[in-house]
Design an enzyme around this catalytic site. Structure first.
Site, mmCIF file in Angstrom:
data_model
loop_
_atom_site.group_PDB
_atom_site.id
_atom_site.type_symbol
_atom_site.label_atom_id
_atom_site.label_comp_id
_atom_site.label_asym_id
_atom_site.label_seq_id
_atom_site.Cartn_x
_atom_site.Cartn_y
_atom_site.Cartn_z
ATOM 1 N N CYS A 29 56.108 58.022 38.470
ATOM 2 C CA CYS A 29 56.202 56.599 38.802
ATOM 3 C C CYS A 29 57.650 56.277 39.150
ATOM 4 O O CYS A 29 58.554 57.020 38.799
ATOM 5 C CB CYS A 29 55.759 55.741 37.631
ATOM 6 S SG CYS A 29 54.042 56.029 37.174
ATOM 7 N N ARG A 85 48.745 55.882 30.392
ATOM 8 C CA ARG A 85 48.731 57.316 30.688
ATOM 9 C C ARG A 85 50.053 57.968 30.349
ATOM 10 O O ARG A 85 50.487 58.914 31.007
ATOM 11 C CB ARG A 85 48.392 57.553 32.159
ATOM 12 C CG ARG A 85 47.086 56.923 32.537
ATOM 13 C CD ARG A 85 46.319 57.623 33.627
ATOM 14 N NE ARG A 85 45.084 56.891 33.823
ATOM 15 C CZ ARG A 85 44.950 55.885 34.702
ATOM 16 N NH1 ARG A 85 45.942 55.571 35.499
ATOM 17 N NH2 ARG A 85 43.803 55.235 34.775
ATOM 18 N N LYS A 115 35.425 49.014 31.313
ATOM 19 C CA LYS A 115 36.005 47.682 31.161
ATOM 20 C C LYS A 115 34.921 46.670 30.805
ATOM 21 O O LYS A 115 33.900 46.601 31.482
ATOM 22 C CB LYS A 115 36.683 47.276 32.461
ATOM 23 C CG LYS A 115 37.835 48.189 32.850
ATOM 24 C CD LYS A 115 38.340 47.856 34.231
ATOM 25 C CE LYS A 115 39.411 48.817 34.682
ATOM 26 N NZ LYS A 115 38.888 50.171 34.984
ATOM 27 N N ARG A 132 33.639 57.914 35.466
ATOM 28 C CA ARG A 132 33.065 57.215 34.314
ATOM 29 C C ARG A 132 31.931 56.302 34.727
ATOM 30 O O ARG A 132 30.925 56.175 34.046
ATOM 31 C CB ARG A 132 34.158 56.400 33.616
ATOM 32 C CG ARG A 132 33.609 55.393 32.616
ATOM 33 C CD ARG A 132 34.696 54.776 31.775
ATOM 34 N NE ARG A 132 35.529 55.792 31.192
ATOM 35 C CZ ARG A 132 36.864 55.728 31.126
ATOM 36 N NH1 ARG A 132 37.498 54.695 31.598
ATOM 37 N NH2 ARG A 132 37.546 56.697 30.579
ATOM 38 N N TYR A 133 32.112 55.600 35.837
ATOM 39 C CA TYR A 133 31.103 54.662 36.317
ATOM 40 C C TYR A 133 30.210 55.366 37.335
ATOM 41 O O TYR A 133 30.631 56.321 37.980
ATOM 42 C CB TYR A 133 31.796 53.477 36.983
ATOM 43 C CG TYR A 133 32.648 52.643 36.066
ATOM 44 C CD1 TYR A 133 32.071 51.791 35.130
ATOM 45 C CD2 TYR A 133 34.035 52.696 36.139
ATOM 46 C CE1 TYR A 133 32.862 51.003 34.307
ATOM 47 C CE2 TYR A 133 34.834 51.911 35.317
ATOM 48 C CZ TYR A 133 34.244 51.064 34.404
ATOM 49 O OH TYR A 133 35.023 50.281 33.601
ATOM 50 N N ARG A 174 31.745 55.166 41.299
ATOM 51 C CA ARG A 174 33.151 55.219 41.697
ATOM 52 C C ARG A 174 33.949 56.186 40.829
ATOM 53 O O ARG A 174 33.600 56.422 39.673
ATOM 54 C CB ARG A 174 33.794 53.832 41.684
ATOM 55 C CG ARG A 174 33.612 53.046 40.404
ATOM 56 C CD ARG A 174 33.639 51.549 40.767
ATOM 57 N NE ARG A 174 33.759 50.687 39.592
ATOM 58 C CZ ARG A 174 32.736 50.358 38.822
ATOM 59 N NH1 ARG A 174 31.543 50.863 39.039
ATOM 60 N NH2 ARG A 174 32.911 49.536 37.803
ATOM 61 N N CYS A 200 52.588 52.224 28.862
ATOM 62 C CA CYS A 200 51.695 52.908 29.804
ATOM 63 C C CYS A 200 50.515 53.592 29.109
ATOM 64 O O CYS A 200 50.693 54.363 28.167
ATOM 65 C CB CYS A 200 52.462 53.932 30.617
ATOM 66 S SG CYS A 200 51.389 54.847 31.742
ATOM 67 N N ASP A 256 45.605 48.890 25.936
ATOM 68 C CA ASP A 256 44.858 50.004 25.363
ATOM 69 C C ASP A 256 45.523 50.473 24.070
ATOM 70 O O ASP A 256 46.695 50.181 23.818
ATOM 71 C CB ASP A 256 44.783 51.152 26.376
ATOM 72 C CG ASP A 256 44.015 50.731 27.629
ATOM 73 O OD1 ASP A 256 43.043 49.968 27.488
ATOM 74 O OD2 ASP A 256 44.401 51.154 28.731
ATOM 75 N N CYS A 316 56.687 52.172 32.472
ATOM 76 C CA CYS A 316 56.350 51.019 31.640
ATOM 77 C C CYS A 316 56.158 51.526 30.214
ATOM 78 O O CYS A 316 55.352 52.441 30.009
ATOM 79 C CB CYS A 316 55.061 50.377 32.123
ATOM 80 S SG CYS A 316 55.000 50.167 33.914
ATOM 81 N N ASP A 329 39.310 47.544 27.916
ATOM 82 C CA ASP A 329 38.797 48.838 28.335
ATOM 83 C C ASP A 329 38.365 49.516 27.031
ATOM 84 O O ASP A 329 39.201 49.800 26.162
ATOM 85 C CB ASP A 329 39.892 49.630 29.059
ATOM 86 C CG ASP A 329 39.330 50.451 30.206
ATOM 87 O OD1 ASP A 329 38.132 50.801 30.149
ATOM 88 O OD2 ASP A 329 40.087 50.758 31.146
HETATM 89 C C1 LIG Z 1 39.191 50.814 36.075
HETATM 90 C C2 LIG Z 1 38.476 51.994 36.470
HETATM 91 C C3 LIG Z 1 37.719 52.003 37.649
HETATM 92 C C4 LIG Z 1 37.601 50.781 38.556
HETATM 93 O O1 LIG Z 1 36.924 49.757 37.921
HETATM 94 P P1 LIG Z 1 36.648 48.376 38.656
HETATM 95 O O2 LIG Z 1 36.082 47.487 37.600
HETATM 96 O O3 LIG Z 1 35.683 48.654 39.773
HETATM 97 O O4 LIG Z 1 37.950 47.889 39.194
HETATM 98 C C5 LIG Z 1 37.047 53.156 37.968
HETATM 99 N N1 LIG Z 1 37.094 54.248 37.171
HETATM 100 C C6 LIG Z 1 37.791 54.261 36.027
HETATM 101 C C7 LIG Z 1 37.789 55.470 35.186
HETATM 102 C C8 LIG Z 1 38.521 53.140 35.645
HETATM 103 O O5 LIG Z 1 39.243 53.153 34.519
HETATM 104 S S1 SF4 Z 2 51.625 51.584 33.779
HETATM 105 FE FE1 SF4 Z 2 52.050 53.801 33.654
HETATM 106 S S2 SF4 Z 2 51.153 54.653 35.513
HETATM 107 FE FE2 SF4 Z 2 51.371 52.447 35.851
HETATM 108 S S3 SF4 Z 2 53.404 52.215 36.825
HETATM 109 FE FE3 SF4 Z 2 53.684 51.918 34.638
HETATM 110 S S4 SF4 Z 2 54.281 53.958 33.908
HETATM 111 FE FE4 SF4 Z 2 53.329 54.258 35.916
#
Ligand SMILES: *Cc1c(COP(=O)(O)O)cnc(C)c1O
Ligand code: SF4
Length: 394
Positions: free
Chosen positions: A133, A142, A345, A120-121, A124, A140, A301, A137, A338
């Site tokens: 996991c 995801r 973010k 996305r960025y 990175r 979560c 989220d 949570c 986010d």
């Molecule tokens: C959070 C995230 C990152 C890392 O973001 P930082 O602000 O550098 O910690 C990188 N890629 C994705 C898709 C993310 O959600």
């Molecule tokens: S937030 Fe989601 S991915 Fe992270 S530890 Fe909890 S269940 Fe696992």
């Protein structure tokens, strides 16, 4: 929800599992094997509220139920509002889906060039290496992906992801996440980190993990050796409430620190868990004592069935305001949202800035007092036309 330090000492202990040999208790494989995963098991240990019972019966269609014995012991079983309990015990409210909520609220699937990789960025990538996991949570982000309760077709393809990173020299930062990367075997992690280290343009490698919190036993000396070998590896852990900051977590953080792993923390602002300035202050202070630097505080989220967790953004801002200036700067995380759909973010800050013109900036400090900083310089009359003393040569 006042927070008092004495209600939660650093001690966690074996609690309900005091009959188990300590060697088993300290063994992460034992903790995983003995996780609570069914409503029957759960009811053997505690009385569920009707709300929780309904949630448990629904859980396996949405996000599986799993709690390590270690983490279960942190629950106050007499308190239906226990902040630890809310994080891991399902509630019927998870069935309530609002129109604003999305399964993939961060648009990760659409930013995914190869399975298991989100780019996305510019510089990175997020590398999702597993869908499992140690515990789940309930909020979560995801949940579509982890625990496999929704039959999401997730097959991280390491080879393909690694080849993508190799072929993209702009990727200088790789974040391993999931699921929880630390559920992979030592051998697999050693291999993955070695492969990433071998890519010249990858300068920065980090891991996002909640394992130190759910399963501190996993942070073995052998694992720490792997981090040392491939270091520097940075790590973001995920602690939401001061009661999670146990002696066991503290010890695990110490082992990681001694292996040269810089530690940050990411918390999610959760209604009824930590949306309270006093609780957050106790948390960030404990984190510093564990060598962990608070990194992000996330607005939750827009996940499906998560509305009962949604905290007020004004509350989040108020928490940051209560920390900034009032305590150690290192203790203050960055509050972020986010952006839904995949905007990344975005920092949400208290408004200290009152006015910014070509002449001055006007702002308030942590006590609300107003200050000015001039942006124009007016020469002092006596200095005009003055020459430098002869001994100074420019
Ligand atoms: C959070 C995230 C990152 C890392 O973001 P930082 O602000 O550098 O910690 C990188 N890629 C994705 C898709 C993310 O959600
Ligand atoms: S937030 Fe989601 S991915 Fe992270 S530890 Fe909890 S269940 Fe696992």
């Amino acid at each position: 929800m006042p927070y008092s330090e004495d209600r939660s000492s650093w001690f966690a202990g074996q609690g309900l599992w005091s009959h188990v040999p300590e060697s088993d208790w300290r063994d992460w494989a034992w903790q995983l094997k003995n996780r609570i995963t069914t409503v029957e098991q759960l009811e053997r240990y505690m009385t569920l509220t009707p709300e929780e019972k309904a949630g448990c019966l629904f859980a396996n269609h949405k996000l599986a139920l799993a709690i390590t014995p270690y983490f279960f012991n942190l629950i106050d079983r007499d308190d239906p509002h226990c902040p630890i309990r809310r994080q891991v015990i399902p509630r019927g409210e998870e069935m309530v889906v609002s129109a604003e909520e999305m399964l993939d609220s961060l648009g990760e699937d659409s930013h995914s060039p190869v399975p298991g990789l989100v780019h996305r960025y510019p510089d990175r990538v997020l590398f999702l290496v597993t869908d499992r996991c140690a515990s789940y949570c309930r909020y979560c982000t995801r949940s579509r992906l982890v625990s496999n309760a929704q039959d999401y077709n997730f097959h991280p393809e390491y080879e393909q992801a690694l080849r993508y990173i190799e072929a993209h020299p702009e990727v200088r930062d790789v974040l391993l996440s999931g699921g929880d990367p630390l559920l992979l075997s030592d051998k697999k992690l050693d291999h993955l980190l070695g492969r990433l280290r071998a890519i010249k343009h990858v300068e920065f490698i980090r891991i996002g993990s909640r394992i130190p919190v759910f399963l501190p036993q996993r942070i073995t000396p052998e694992l720490c050796e792997i981090f040392k070998k491939h270091g520097p590896i940075w790590m973001s852990i995920h602690v939401n409430h001061p009661r999670e900051a146990t002696q066991e977590l503290k010890d695990a953080c110490e082992r990681l620190s001694y292996a040269g792993v810089p530690l940050g923390n990411q918390s999610v602002l959760l209604r009824g868990v930590n949306d309270d300035a006093e609780v957050m202050q106790a948390l960030v202070h404990r984190l510093l004592r564990m060598r962990v630097r608070p990194y992000y505080l996330y607005q939750m989220d827009l996940i499906t069935g998560g509305s009962h967790f949604m905290a007020d953004v004004r509350k989040g801002i108020e928490i940051i305001q209560a920390l900034r200036g009032h305590t150690t700067g290192y203790a203050v995380p960055q509050y972020v949202i986010d952006a839904p759909g995949g905007g990344g973010k975005v920092p949400i800050n208290p408004d200290y800035l009152e006015k910014l013109t070509a002449d001055e900036v006007v702002f308030r400090n942590f006590e609300g007092k107003q200050f000015r900083y001039p942006l124009k310089r007016t020469p002092v009359k006596e200095n005009v036309g003055k020459v430098l003393p002869a001994e100074i040569h420019l």
